[in-house]
Design an enzyme around this catalytic site. Sequence first.
Site, PDB file in Angstrom:
ATOM      1  N   MET A 358       0.935  -1.046   0.064  1.00 23.36           N
ATOM      2  CA  MET A 358      -0.223  -0.038  -0.091  1.00 23.36           C
ATOM      3  C   MET A 358       0.719   1.200   0.005  1.00 23.36           C
ATOM      4  O   MET A 358       1.584   1.508   1.018  1.00 23.36           O
ATOM      5  CB  MET A 358      -0.837  -0.079   1.356  1.00 23.36           C
ATOM      6  CG  MET A 358      -1.960   0.993   1.165  1.00 23.36           C
ATOM      7  SD  MET A 358      -3.179   0.943  -0.021  1.00 23.36           S
ATOM      8  CE  MET A 358      -3.965  -0.458   0.287  1.00 23.36           C
ATOM      9  N   GLY A 359       0.861   1.854  -1.100  1.00 17.31           N
ATOM     10  CA  GLY A 359       1.497   3.122  -1.179  1.00 17.31           C
ATOM     11  C   GLY A 359       0.823   4.474  -0.670  1.00 17.31           C
ATOM     12  O   GLY A 359      -0.422   4.169  -0.234  1.00 17.31           O
ATOM     13  N   CYS A 360       1.464   5.761  -0.835  1.00 20.92           N
ATOM     14  CA  CYS A 360       0.818   6.687  -0.310  1.00 20.92           C
ATOM     15  C   CYS A 360      -0.566   7.031  -1.168  1.00 20.92           C
ATOM     16  O   CYS A 360      -1.415   7.854  -0.537  1.00 20.92           O
ATOM     17  CB  CYS A 360       1.579   8.129  -0.074  1.00 20.92           C
ATOM     18  SG  CYS A 360       2.067   8.559  -1.876  1.00 20.92           S
ATOM     19  N   THR A 361      -0.563   6.572  -2.450  1.00 26.59           N
ATOM     20  CA  THR A 361      -1.732   7.001  -3.235  1.00 26.59           C
ATOM     21  C   THR A 361      -2.734   5.630  -3.442  1.00 26.59           C
ATOM     22  O   THR A 361      -3.585   5.650  -3.907  1.00 26.59           O
ATOM     23  CB  THR A 361      -1.438   7.309  -4.716  1.00 26.59           C
ATOM     24  OG1 THR A 361      -0.543   6.172  -5.261  1.00 26.59           O
ATOM     25  CG2 THR A 361      -0.552   8.595  -4.337  1.00 26.59           C
ATOM     26  N   GLY A 362      -2.379   4.569  -2.623  1.00 23.74           N
ATOM     27  CA  GLY A 362      -3.272   3.569  -2.756  1.00 23.74           C
ATOM     28  C   GLY A 362      -2.349   2.122  -3.122  1.00 23.74           C
ATOM     29  O   GLY A 362      -1.395   2.162  -2.813  1.00 23.74           O
TER      30      GLY A 362
END
Length: 385
Positions: A358-362
């Site tokens: 899970m990255g900072c944008t999804g």
Amino acid sequence: MSDQVKQTVKKVFEDLATSLETGRMEARIKIGLTIDGSELGMAVMKQAAYAIKQKQLFDLVLIGSDVDWANDFIHYSTTDCQKEAAELMEELLDNGEIQGCVTLHYNFPIGVSTVGKVLTPALGRELFIATTTGTTSGARNEAMVLNAINGIIAAKACGIEKPTVGVLNVEGAKTVERALTTLHEKGYGITFGESQRADGGNVLRGNDLLLGSVDVVVCDSLTGNILMKLFSAYTSGGNYETLGAGYGPGIGRKYDRNICIISRASGAPVIANALEYAYELARGKLGVISQQEYQTADQAGLQELCNRLTAPTNKETKEIAAPPKEIVTSEITGIEIMELEEAVKVLWAANIYAESGMGCTGPIVLVNPKQLTAAQNELKNANYL
């Protein structure tokens, strides 16, 4: 002669006099308002009605209980019964006596949902929220695709020739984005907006709602309903909606009634704005634009897209062993979160080691940099990107 008939006759002569003075014989638009049922009492209806009367943009038609101030308007009397008011509203819309109506509650058929309109707090931009009540489809992703079309219809009816569109980062956002991109490529013109965050893209975050980064934000109706309540009442503590233009008109395939919804907590400013919204939609010929947009979308393969979105999945569920582990530092974004683990196993089956994250944008899929291009191609071929 009843008071109601007297009021109608009086209005006819007033319209005739106005036409003779201006040299124009255009019929003035009439917008209805059902006045019973607010949790805030009849006072907010009265205040909104007189605010509209002062602007003289259109004729206001009241539907509901006998109150003394109703004598200043065209008034159709009903008992304090929302069912009776709704039936009368439908009759007046269908026979052309009114060209739109604002009401507190209405049971739209399945396939119809409402497009709300708010002012964003950061820059004071108008934002259409598609959608806010109703059920466009029982399948979430199909509903959001149709919601996008409904939002475009509302914006165009309000005079925005090419409204910009973004998809809110909720469950299904990436699937919906891919579907809308396909629809655009096949001939249904969509002007995609872009997130104001540094990494951009068509998928919007919370910041974009506050900024009004696009004209139309696409989401499911439950999320849209919450957003409407937050935008409308965040300055009042929640029990009195002060901002925006309400939950908007019901829009759907082959549906042409201009019925706009407000909440039982909508205050006078919101009710007045909702009436002006209904007027804009009537003047912009909401029903005609709706028919045109759905026809164009159908020609671009809308029904086929919807069939794919609602078709049962036939993906294999057999266990797939992971290839030998590698260092994974390259990110692949744009995967729908509900399909994330499936996407990883697609790469494993192609002998590409991958991990979900899970990255900072999804959601993201992580692969070795040397495998990045091959992994992206595999996911595109499997319709995960």
